[in-house]
Design an enzyme around this catalytic site. Structure first.
Site, PDB file in Angstrom:
ATOM      1  N   CYS A   2     -20.978  59.159 -10.308  1.00  0.00           N
ATOM      2  CA  CYS A   2     -20.055  59.137 -11.456  1.00  0.00           C
ATOM      3  C   CYS A   2     -18.627  58.878 -10.992  1.00  0.00           C
ATOM      4  O   CYS A   2     -18.226  59.298  -9.903  1.00  0.00           O
ATOM      5  CB  CYS A   2     -20.080  60.465 -12.179  1.00  0.00           C
ATOM      6  SG  CYS A   2     -21.706  60.913 -12.765  1.00  0.00           S
ATOM      7  N   ARG A  27     -19.397  52.335  -7.219  1.00  0.00           N
ATOM      8  CA  ARG A  27     -20.079  53.594  -6.931  1.00  0.00           C
ATOM      9  C   ARG A  27     -21.469  53.640  -7.571  1.00  0.00           C
ATOM     10  O   ARG A  27     -22.272  54.504  -7.226  1.00  0.00           O
ATOM     11  CB  ARG A  27     -19.247  54.772  -7.461  1.00  0.00           C
ATOM     12  CG  ARG A  27     -17.897  54.891  -6.780  1.00  0.00           C
ATOM     13  CD  ARG A  27     -16.946  55.703  -7.623  1.00  0.00           C
ATOM     14  NE  ARG A  27     -17.258  57.111  -7.626  1.00  0.00           N
ATOM     15  CZ  ARG A  27     -16.688  58.011  -6.836  1.00  0.00           C
ATOM     16  NH1 ARG A  27     -15.780  57.628  -5.965  1.00  0.00           N
ATOM     17  NH2 ARG A  27     -17.004  59.275  -6.912  1.00  0.00           N
ATOM     18  N   TRP A  74     -23.610  58.161 -13.610  1.00  0.00           N
ATOM     19  CA  TRP A  74     -24.823  57.892 -12.845  1.00  0.00           C
ATOM     20  C   TRP A  74     -25.743  59.080 -13.135  1.00  0.00           C
ATOM     21  O   TRP A  74     -25.453  60.206 -12.737  1.00  0.00           O
ATOM     22  CB  TRP A  74     -24.485  57.800 -11.361  1.00  0.00           C
ATOM     23  CG  TRP A  74     -25.639  57.430 -10.488  1.00  0.00           C
ATOM     24  CD1 TRP A  74     -26.179  56.188 -10.297  1.00  0.00           C
ATOM     25  CD2 TRP A  74     -26.415  58.323  -9.680  1.00  0.00           C
ATOM     26  NE1 TRP A  74     -27.230  56.264  -9.425  1.00  0.00           N
ATOM     27  CE2 TRP A  74     -27.402  57.550  -9.031  1.00  0.00           C
ATOM     28  CE3 TRP A  74     -26.373  59.698  -9.450  1.00  0.00           C
ATOM     29  CZ2 TRP A  74     -28.325  58.103  -8.171  1.00  0.00           C
ATOM     30  CZ3 TRP A  74     -27.304  60.249  -8.578  1.00  0.00           C
ATOM     31  CH2 TRP A  74     -28.263  59.453  -7.942  1.00  0.00           C
ATOM     32  N   ASN A  98     -18.077  64.721 -12.691  1.00  0.00           N
ATOM     33  CA  ASN A  98     -18.867  64.139 -11.607  1.00  0.00           C
ATOM     34  C   ASN A  98     -19.468  65.297 -10.831  1.00  0.00           C
ATOM     35  O   ASN A  98     -18.744  66.204 -10.429  1.00  0.00           O
ATOM     36  CB  ASN A  98     -17.970  63.292 -10.699  1.00  0.00           C
ATOM     37  CG  ASN A  98     -18.690  62.827  -9.435  1.00  0.00           C
ATOM     38  OD1 ASN A  98     -19.921  62.805  -9.385  1.00  0.00           O
ATOM     39  ND2 ASN A  98     -17.923  62.452  -8.421  1.00  0.00           N
ATOM     40  N   GLY A  99     -20.781  65.287 -10.639  1.00  0.00           N
ATOM     41  CA  GLY A  99     -21.410  66.374  -9.889  1.00  0.00           C
ATOM     42  C   GLY A  99     -22.541  66.990 -10.681  1.00  0.00           C
ATOM     43  O   GLY A  99     -23.051  66.391 -11.624  1.00  0.00           O
ATOM     44  N   GLU A 479     -33.548  49.915   9.021  1.00  0.00           N
ATOM     45  CA  GLU A 479     -32.424  49.452   8.202  1.00  0.00           C
ATOM     46  C   GLU A 479     -32.809  48.194   7.418  1.00  0.00           C
ATOM     47  O   GLU A 479     -32.461  48.040   6.245  1.00  0.00           O
ATOM     48  CB  GLU A 479     -31.205  49.198   9.106  1.00  0.00           C
ATOM     49  CG  GLU A 479     -30.032  48.488   8.465  1.00  0.00           C
ATOM     50  CD  GLU A 479     -29.370  49.255   7.318  1.00  0.00           C
ATOM     51  OE1 GLU A 479     -29.790  50.381   7.007  1.00  0.00           O
ATOM     52  OE2 GLU A 479     -28.436  48.691   6.720  1.00  0.00           O
ATOM     53  N   LYS A 483     -32.705  47.911   3.395  1.00  0.00           N
ATOM     54  CA  LYS A 483     -31.915  46.869   2.700  1.00  0.00           C
ATOM     55  C   LYS A 483     -32.791  46.122   1.706  1.00  0.00           C
ATOM     56  O   LYS A 483     -32.393  45.896   0.564  1.00  0.00           O
ATOM     57  CB  LYS A 483     -31.323  45.850   3.685  1.00  0.00           C
ATOM     58  CG  LYS A 483     -30.151  46.273   4.511  1.00  0.00           C
ATOM     59  CD  LYS A 483     -28.830  46.355   3.794  1.00  0.00           C
ATOM     60  CE  LYS A 483     -28.608  47.735   3.246  1.00  0.00           C
ATOM     61  NZ  LYS A 483     -28.088  48.735   4.131  1.00  0.00           N
ATOM     62  N   GLU A 486     -33.793  48.346  -1.332  1.00  0.00           N
ATOM     63  CA  GLU A 486     -32.778  48.773  -2.294  1.00  0.00           C
ATOM     64  C   GLU A 486     -32.250  47.633  -3.154  1.00  0.00           C
ATOM     65  O   GLU A 486     -31.876  47.877  -4.296  1.00  0.00           O
ATOM     66  CB  GLU A 486     -31.651  49.585  -1.642  1.00  0.00           C
ATOM     67  CG  GLU A 486     -30.775  48.922  -0.647  1.00  0.00           C
ATOM     68  CD  GLU A 486     -29.697  49.885  -0.116  1.00  0.00           C
ATOM     69  OE1 GLU A 486     -29.136  49.578   0.932  1.00  0.00           O
ATOM     70  OE2 GLU A 486     -29.400  50.923  -0.743  1.00  0.00           O
ATOM     71  N   HIS A 502     -51.302  53.337  14.983  1.00  0.00           N
ATOM     72  CA  HIS A 502     -51.568  54.728  14.587  1.00  0.00           C
ATOM     73  C   HIS A 502     -51.634  54.880  13.066  1.00  0.00           C
ATOM     74  O   HIS A 502     -51.517  55.988  12.554  1.00  0.00           O
ATOM     75  CB  HIS A 502     -50.505  55.650  15.176  1.00  0.00           C
ATOM     76  CG  HIS A 502     -50.502  55.623  16.673  1.00  0.00           C
ATOM     77  ND1 HIS A 502     -51.472  56.255  17.419  1.00  0.00           N
ATOM     78  CD2 HIS A 502     -49.693  54.998  17.559  1.00  0.00           C
ATOM     79  CE1 HIS A 502     -51.239  56.031  18.709  1.00  0.00           C
ATOM     80  NE2 HIS A 502     -50.165  55.264  18.820  1.00  0.00           N
ATOM     81  N   LYS A 601     -23.104  54.179  -4.880  1.00  0.00           N
ATOM     82  CA  LYS A 601     -22.434  53.871  -3.616  1.00  0.00           C
ATOM     83  C   LYS A 601     -22.086  55.146  -2.863  1.00  0.00           C
ATOM     84  O   LYS A 601     -22.208  55.218  -1.651  1.00  0.00           O
ATOM     85  CB  LYS A 601     -21.168  53.046  -3.901  1.00  0.00           C
ATOM     86  CG  LYS A 601     -20.397  52.638  -2.650  1.00  0.00           C
ATOM     87  CD  LYS A 601     -21.199  51.648  -1.828  1.00  0.00           C
ATOM     88  CE  LYS A 601     -20.485  51.232  -0.549  1.00  0.00           C
ATOM     89  NZ  LYS A 601     -21.425  50.609   0.386  1.00  0.00           N
TER      90      LYS A 601
END
Ligand code: M6R
Length: 606
Positions: A2, A27, A74, A98-99, A479, A483, A486, A502, A601
């Protein structure tokens, strides 16, 4: 996550607030809203989806008023929708948040029992009703807010405006970032300095537990006990930053292409180029005396730490403990007093990383951090900060911040190796030379971008993609998979190549692309045998390597050629191909590359 903005201005604020919210778009958000005071009455407009929806609404139903608050949401409690969008309000107060209010169920039950009319599924709405209850009991807004703040558990940043009070805004911070901006006869608040840049560059950051009463004449900041406190006012450096895409289609593409420059810039800060030496600022840590280093971070920053584990152990013979911050913070790890804990974060506000940092401080650890946002909470609460100098990263998928984190970590590992007597002058010069060449090699890969574009037709049809790597290429495999997941929403997993047999080998058939990160180093032959196992099961291998594909001894569907570099710096170089693979696949598929669904973000909640 947020985003919050607020203004006590000289003229109408709604449009200004939306402009400021645009600077917080990076964000991540799913809905947005603005509330202003018009002739003492609270009015609001909210819209699901992008800010342009709110802009359209404001065109057809304008908001007047010189006092206002704005928000990008968000979703945490309640799905993304107009009714759950902020601001939340009663006739008396409007609030943006926010939170997470952790005890909101208990508070909501209490308020419902008294007949409070809830209209959303959010935790935030309890705040509006709690304040309203106090106001209707005859308290003034300042007393009312002070009274309810200690009922709220969890992490939050809040801004509120009040019916009938044109010259008042009350804000509070507990765990989530909030900055106050000083204007000339105007005052502002925002989640960060980037949001405040259109208004002012004079910024004060609230500390945890602070709450503040703003009027156009200034701000009175108080601590959680209600005592007045001073917070330093600094000149923000973000004002001149141009937050635009230039000629690129997406911020992510621009940021991938900025890497040769920003990695070079970061290297110049940490190296003495004239003497081929590392040149770190003085740190409150003597690596010669350190027996273990603890590393912790989230997401991509965690993968940077995982690369660093290979570096610290190999080049400094320094044992490393590493953990994902969301796990570390609750593990109650026993730590030797005087140890060193290192935290890595682009935003410097990631809730789990910040909580882990605070745990380490309680355990008497020396806390170092590598952050991009130098005014962030993690930076401010560390004993020493090593900044990454990559500029604002706007794309939600981290790219240039990752390679700059690796750059700083590489310099730190060399410094630790020197201090511990593992690295002598010759080795130092060799490793520094390898680092100095990184920007040039990155640029060469970027010049070969069409090779990555050619892959997208087949990759975009894949349901699952595997990434394999060994040694310090294993974190790059992780990574790469992150990427791709997402931004393209294709399922992808990274594995240590030796782990293949395995379990994951069961997934392989002719439909599954297997992207292998295999620099021609001492582990290449081992990885080649894993490739042969994949090929034997008809897996489609995409090889990212400086080796001749024939050296793998098996059929390679596509070979992406990468410059040959010193093994020390391969993670920095091979990060770029995995970024390009993900970017071009997602851009081809037409996803929202810069603001992928469900992602934020800066993750300021746990
Ligand atoms: O701001 P931070 O570096 O602390 O953020 C950590 C993660 O949230 C972040 O790296 C995330 O995984 C990115 N979306 C990855 O691209």
């Amino acid at each position: 996550m947020c985003g919050i903005v607020g203004a006590l201005s000289k003229g109408p604020v709604a449009e200004l607030l939306v402009d400021a919210l645009k600077r917080l778009e990076y964000r991540g958000y799913d809905s947005a809203g603005v509330a202003t005071l018009e002739n003492g009455r609270l009015e609001r407009r909210r819209a699901q989806g992008k800010l342009r929806n709110l802009e359209e609404l404001l065109k057809s139903e304008p908001l007047l008023g010189n006092t206002g608050i704005g928000h990008t949401r968000w979703a945490t409690h309640g799905k993304p929708s107009e009714i759950n969008a902020h601001p939340h309000m009663t006739d008396d107060v409007s609030v943006v948040h926010n939170g997470i209010i952790e005890n909101f169920h208990e508070l909501k039950a209490e308020l419902l029992a008294e007949g409070a009319p809830f209209t959303s599924d959010t935790d935030t709405e309890v705040i509006a009703h709690l304040v309203t209850r106090e106001l209707r009991a005859g308290k003034d807004p300042v007393t009312a807010v002070f009274h309810i703040l200690n009922r709220l558990q969890g992490a939050f940043a809040l801004a509120m405006i009040f019916q009938g009070y044109e010259n008042l805004m009350i804000v509070a911070r507990q765990g989530s970032p909030l900055a106050v901006g000083y204007g000339d006869g105007e005052m502002f608040v925002g989640s960060d300095a980037i949001a405040l840049a259109p208004f002012t560059d004079k910024i004060a950051y609230l500390e945890d537990g602070d709450w503040a009463v703003l009027t156009r004449e200034g701000v009175a900041i108080r601590d959680r006990m209600g005592a007045g406190v001073e917070r330093p006012v600094s000149q923000s450096q973000t004002g001149g930053l141009v937050v635009d895409k230039g000629n690129y289609r997406h911020f992510m593409a621009k940021e991938i292409h900025e890497q040769p420059e920003v990695v070079g810039h970061t290297l110049a800060h940490y190296l003495d180029l004239a003497n081929s030496q590392v040149n770190l600022p003085a740190l409150p840590v003597d690596f010669a005396q350190v027996s273990r280093l603890s590393l912790s971070a989230c997401g991509t920053a965690f993968y940077a730490c995982l690369v660093a584990k290979y570096w610290f152990e190999r080049w400094a013979k320094l044992p490393v403990d590493i953990d994902i911050a969301s796990e570390f913070r609750y593990r109650e790890t026993a730590m030797q007093p005087g140890g060193v804990a290192l935290f890595v974060s682009q935003s410097g506000e990631t809730a789990d990383t910040l909580a882990s940092l605070r745990y380490c401080r309680q355990q008497n650890q020396q806390v170092l951090s590598i952050v991009n946002v130098q005014e962030s909470s993690i930076a401010r609460e560390s004993n020493a900060v090593l900044p990454t100098l990559c500029g604002p990263e706007i794309g939600v998928a981290s790219t240039k911040a990752f390679t700059c984190q690796l750059t700083v970590l590489a310099c730190l590992a060399i410094a630790a190796g020197k201090a511990r007597g593992v690295i002598g002058p010759e080795r130092e010069a060799e490793l520094v030379k390898a680092l100095v060449e990184v920007p040039r090699h990155m640029a060469a890969i970027l010049n070969d971008e069409h090779a990555y574009e050619a892959l997208v037709h087949s990759l975009s049809k894949a349901r699952d993609v595997l990434y394999l790597g060994r040694g310090s290429s294993f974190p790059i495999a992780l990574e790469g998979a992150l990427k791709l997941k997402e931004i393209s929403y294709i399922h992808a997993e990274g594995y240590a190549a030796g782990e293949l047999k395995h379990g994951p080998i069961a997934l392989i058939d002719e439909e599954v692309p297997v992207i292998v990160i295999a620099p021609r180093d001492e582990l290449f032959d081992k990885t080649a045998s894993n490739m042969q196992e994949v090929a034997a099961r008809d897996g489609k291998i995409i090889l990212v390597s400086d080796a001749d594909p024939a050296a793998t001894g098996c059929a390679i569907q596509t070979a992406l050629s990468v410059p040959s570099v010193h093994p020390f710096v391969t993670p920095l170089i091979y990060a770029v191909p995995v970024q390009l693979i993900a970017y071009h696949t997602a851009a081809f598929m037409g996803t929202d590359v810069d603001q992928p669904r469900n992602l934020a973000k800066s993750v300021t909640v746990e």
